[in-house]
Motif scaffolding. Structure first.
Motif, PDB file in Angstrom:
ATOM      1  N   ILE A 147      -0.980   0.090  -9.386  1.00 46.28           N
ATOM      2  CA  ILE A 147      -1.568  -0.988 -10.057  1.00 46.28           C
ATOM      3  C   ILE A 147      -0.350  -1.641  -8.608  1.00 46.28           C
ATOM      4  O   ILE A 147       0.041  -0.748  -8.884  1.00 46.28           O
ATOM      5  N   ARG A 148      -1.360  -1.811  -8.506  1.00 43.60           N
ATOM      6  CA  ARG A 148      -1.656  -2.410  -6.401  1.00 43.60           C
ATOM      7  C   ARG A 148      -1.364  -4.299  -6.433  1.00 43.60           C
ATOM      8  O   ARG A 148      -2.680  -4.558  -7.371  1.00 43.60           O
ATOM      9  N   ASP A 149      -0.583  -5.234  -6.453  1.00 46.84           N
ATOM     10  CA  ASP A 149      -0.319  -6.700  -6.084  1.00 46.84           C
ATOM     11  C   ASP A 149       0.308  -6.769  -4.310  1.00 46.84           C
ATOM     12  O   ASP A 149       0.794  -6.147  -4.059  1.00 46.84           O
ATOM     13  N   ASN A 150       0.001  -8.032  -4.400  1.00 51.64           N
ATOM     14  CA  ASN A 150       0.294  -9.196  -3.105  1.00 51.64           C
ATOM     15  C   ASN A 150       1.273 -10.492  -3.221  1.00 51.64           C
ATOM     16  O   ASN A 150       1.428 -10.709  -3.105  1.00 51.64           O
ATOM     17  N   GLY A 151       1.980  -9.641  -4.437  1.00 55.97           N
ATOM     18  CA  GLY A 151       3.522 -10.611  -4.798  1.00 55.97           C
ATOM     19  C   GLY A 151       4.677 -10.775  -4.098  1.00 55.97           C
ATOM     20  O   GLY A 151       4.152  -9.634  -2.767  1.00 55.97           O
ATOM     21  N   ASN A 198       7.761  -3.427  -0.356  1.00 52.00           N
ATOM     22  CA  ASN A 198       7.983  -4.581   0.938  1.00 52.00           C
ATOM     23  C   ASN A 198       7.497  -5.307   0.476  1.00 52.00           C
ATOM     24  O   ASN A 198       7.365  -6.143  -0.410  1.00 52.00           O
ATOM     25  N   THR A 199       8.725  -6.681   0.982  1.00 45.12           N
ATOM     26  CA  THR A 199       8.865  -7.806   1.195  1.00 45.12           C
ATOM     27  C   THR A 199       9.180  -8.621   2.711  1.00 45.12           C
ATOM     28  O   THR A 199       8.773  -7.525   3.499  1.00 45.12           O
ATOM     29  N   PRO A 255       1.810  -3.198   2.934  1.00 45.73           N
ATOM     30  CA  PRO A 255       2.346  -4.195   2.744  1.00 45.73           C
ATOM     31  C   PRO A 255       2.791  -4.956   1.988  1.00 45.73           C
ATOM     32  O   PRO A 255       3.318  -4.686   1.151  1.00 45.73           O
ATOM     33  N   THR A 256       2.875  -6.384   2.385  1.00 48.33           N
ATOM     34  CA  THR A 256       4.095  -6.903   1.611  1.00 48.33           C
ATOM     35  C   THR A 256       3.576  -7.017  -0.189  1.00 48.33           C
ATOM     36  O   THR A 256       1.857  -6.989  -0.580  1.00 48.33           O
ATOM     37  N   GLY A 257       4.827  -6.567  -0.904  1.00 45.28           N
ATOM     38  CA  GLY A 257       3.833  -6.342  -2.459  1.00 45.28           C
ATOM     39  C   GLY A 257       4.376  -5.357  -3.099  1.00 45.28           C
ATOM     40  O   GLY A 257       5.202  -4.876  -2.687  1.00 45.28           O
ATOM     41  N   THR A 258       3.793  -4.731  -3.832  1.00 45.18           N
ATOM     42  CA  THR A 258       3.875  -3.246  -4.638  1.00 45.18           C
ATOM     43  C   THR A 258       3.182  -2.660  -5.196  1.00 45.18           C
ATOM     44  O   THR A 258       1.931  -3.234  -5.792  1.00 45.18           O
TER      45      THR A 258
END
Length: 651
Positions: A57-61, A114-115, A141-144
């Motif tokens: 699961i990948r997100d851009n949070g 990453n933040t 990139p930014t996210g998890t």
């Protein structure tokens, strides 16, 4: 006797996993909810072998800071609550801080994040018996991104309980559908074994939300659903409720959300069943996608490890709100609304065919307030000359008046009225006194019909053309052919009028010559004593004769010599469990429905054109006229497009 000792971290987490992680779908639910809480606008889910081999699961949070990565995999570690006050008004989907630790104890888990403030990403994984986290630099990139591999590899007993790959993926897909329906503003992509299954783009406009609902629930549901949006105090209920004719053999198309959280609650289920009770065929289940919004402090979500269940602080108010709004929404459905929905669907197809860029125009048309459309139509209808009614007799003229419906938020609704409030007996006499209209009335009717057609004001159900086999009425409207089951339609009309008549004269009670006593528990007796005033309004006089004894002194007259003990006991059970009950009203309505069924026009009864048209007009002004008292449909529409397809025209 063995000495008391602390459990090892892994064993403690595996015990917790037994509550949180039931199957791959449970893992996906917990991880996707974490992505949503992190403010993600895009979530990609990639699974293999039904989620047993891999869940990615990948997100851009907002991501996770390097210093918090190791802590994130510890038990009871969360950023969503810090004190008791936060727990009493939880606004996030997750808050327990157990999911990641539990999942990592029964799988091979790696977490990369990453933040915006960090110059590089970091990855963490847990290894060894003591589950020591190991950090390493990564590119992200930014996210998890979370990878869960080989679920239950170290707990073979749990793995044996998993089903086939197809079954497990079916449960996983259902979780994604539910979450996608609760968060329209997020893009979701689901891949299984490197194949894209669902690509759901974010939905902001009304049309885009309709498309997502149609994608998840099927186009047929959206075509056969009624939009609802109601508010009372700090509670708001909105969404889509399926028409009674669009019922299911099982409860597989029921989605209910509380503040964006998917729940399964018996109080909600009871309220929905009550709302559909009068129109749903026996043994069938309604379909709905509903959203309840209320103050987070008014609902306790900390009652179940998987957070599927909630507890409302004022359960009675929530139950009454849900029932009343759904009951009224279903009551207001008329033939006119079916045709409006059909028109909108046809317009959408036309716009798509002409120009894809015109979809925004249709969205604006679709956002038209239903109430304005209904009020306008009723306003036009009220200016017309009234038509003779099939219930009209010479001694008691019946008039139709456009009066506000007390159940319908200011919507105009035609009501059957008389100079004096009719009694149930009078209504029964009018049913028995069904008469054919004479030739002069038919001439007046045809004159009115020609006048309406000349002005282009064809009613929703159109005008009768013929009677088929003494059972069905064939009518023509602007869209094509209408087919009406005359007995079912008349049965609903009669039933609704008998309910109005019964409510108008009030509940008449009769004292029992020999009062009946009921042996119940002390807790049930306390409940009955507390709600003594409620029983009085329902026509019952109950009194407490002992710690575990109730006595019934008066009952509603319409119940006659029926055994009322089970009915009173059932009401008490409902009051204790849901805070409300309508069993007595339902029982009375069953009696009225039976009377209406026996008093309605039978098959093989030949009707004149005026009688058939009067029946159509009565259907248009009667609540719930789309179904008979038993939940069967009373009419159906065949459009010209559908008729052309039957005969292959235009090919």
């Amino acid at each position: 006797m063995k000495r008391i000792s602390l459990l090892s971290p892994r064993l403690a987490n595996q015990i917790a996993a037994g509550e949180v992680v039931e199957r791959p779908a449970s893992v996906v639910k917990e991880l996707v909810e974490n992505s949503i809480d992190a403010g993600a606008t895009r979530v990609d889910i990639d699974v293999e072998s039904g989620g047993v081999k891999l869940i990615k699961i990948r997100d851009n949070g907002s991501g996770i800071l390097k210093d918090d990565l190791a802590l994130a995999l510890s038990r009871h570690a969360t950023s969503k609550i810090t004190e008791l006050e936060d727990l009493e008004a939880v606004a996030s989907l997750g808050f327990r801080g157990e999911a990641l630790a539990s999942i990592s104890s029964v799988s091979r888990l790696s977490l990369t994040a990453n933040t915006e403030g960090q110059t590089e990403a970091w990855s963490v994984r847990v290894e060894g018996r003591d589950m020591e986290p190991v950090l390493s630099p990564a590119s992200h990139p930014t996210g998890t991104t979370i990878e869960v591999r080989d679920l239950f590899y170290n707990t073979p007993a749990r793995r044996k309980f998993l089903r086939t790959e197809k079954t497990e993926f079916g449960h996983l897909e259902e979780v994604i559908k539910r979450i996608a329906l609760s968060h329209f503003d997020i893009n979701f992509q689901l891949r299984h074994n490197q194949r894209v299954i669902h690509q759901l783009r974010s939905a902001h406009s009304a049309l885009e939300k309709d498309r997502r609902v149609a994608t998840v629930c099927g186009p047929a549901f959206l075509e056969q659903a009624v939009c609802i949006d109601a508010q009372a105090g700090d509670m708001r209920l909105w969404g889509w409720v399926g028409l009674p004719t669009f019922s299911r053999s099982q409860a597989d198309l029921q989605f209910f959300f509380v503040n964006g959280r998917v729940i399964r609650d018996k109080l909600v289920s009871h309220a929905v069943r009550q709302a559909y009770r009068d129109v749903l065929y026996n043994g069938r289940h309604p379909a709905f996608v509903l959203y309840l919004e209320l103050d987070p402090a008014g609902v306790d979500v900390n009652v179940h490890p998987t957070k599927h269940e909630v507890r409302f602080r004022d359960s009675r108010a929530v139950h009454n709100f849900l029932f009343s709004q759904l009951h009224h929404a279903l009551a207001e459905v008329s033939p006119e609304h079916h045709l409006i929905s059909q028109n909108l669907a046809e317009k959408e197809l036309e716009i798509k065919a002409k120009d894809n860029t015109a979809a925004g125009v249709f969205a604006g048309q679709q956002a038209i307030d239903w109430s304005q459309s209904r009020e306008h139509t009723n306003g036009v209808a009220s200016d017309k000359t009234e038509k003779p009614s099939i219930f009209q007799t010479e001694d008691t003229p019946v008039q139709y008046a456009s009066t506000p419906n007390k159940h319908s938020s200011g919507l105009a609704s035609k009501r059957w009225e008389q100079n004096t409030s009719p009694s149930t007996q009078q209504v029964s006499e009018k049913i028995a006194g069904w008469q054919r209209l004479d030739n002069s009335a038919e001439e007046v009717w045809h004159e009115l019909q020609n006048k309406e057609v000349a002005h282009g004001e064809v009613p929703p159900l159109g005008f009768a053309i013929a009677q088929l086999k003494g059972v069905y009425i064939l009518a023509e409207n602007e869209h094509g052919m209408v087919l009406v089951d005359m007995h079912a339609a008349h049965e609903r009309i009669t039933y609704e009028r008998m309910k109005v008549a019964y409510a108008g004269e009030g509940i008449k009670t009769q004292p029992l010559l020999v009062p009946e006593s009921i042996a119940i528990s002390e807790r049930e007796a306390d409940c009955a004593e507390e709600h003594k005033a409620l029983f009085k309004t329902l026509g019952f006089q109950v009194a407490r004769m002992g710690p575990e004894t109730l006595v019934i002194r008066e009952i509603p007259a319409i119940l006659g010599k029926q055994n009322v003990k089970p009915l009173v006991t059932a009401v008490i059970t409902d009051l204790m469990e849901y805070g409300a009950s309508d069993r007595i009203e339902a029982h009375i309505n069953e009696i009225l429905a039976t009377m209406a069924c026996h008093g309605s026009v039978r098959a093989n009864r030949r009707l004149t054109a005026a009688e058939m048209n009067a029946l159509l007009r009565d259907m248009e002004s009667t609540e719930r006229s789309g179904q008979c008292n038993h939940g069967r449909p009373t009419w159906t529409q065949l459009t010209m497009t559908e008729l052309d397809k039957l005969f292959l025209r235009g090919r």
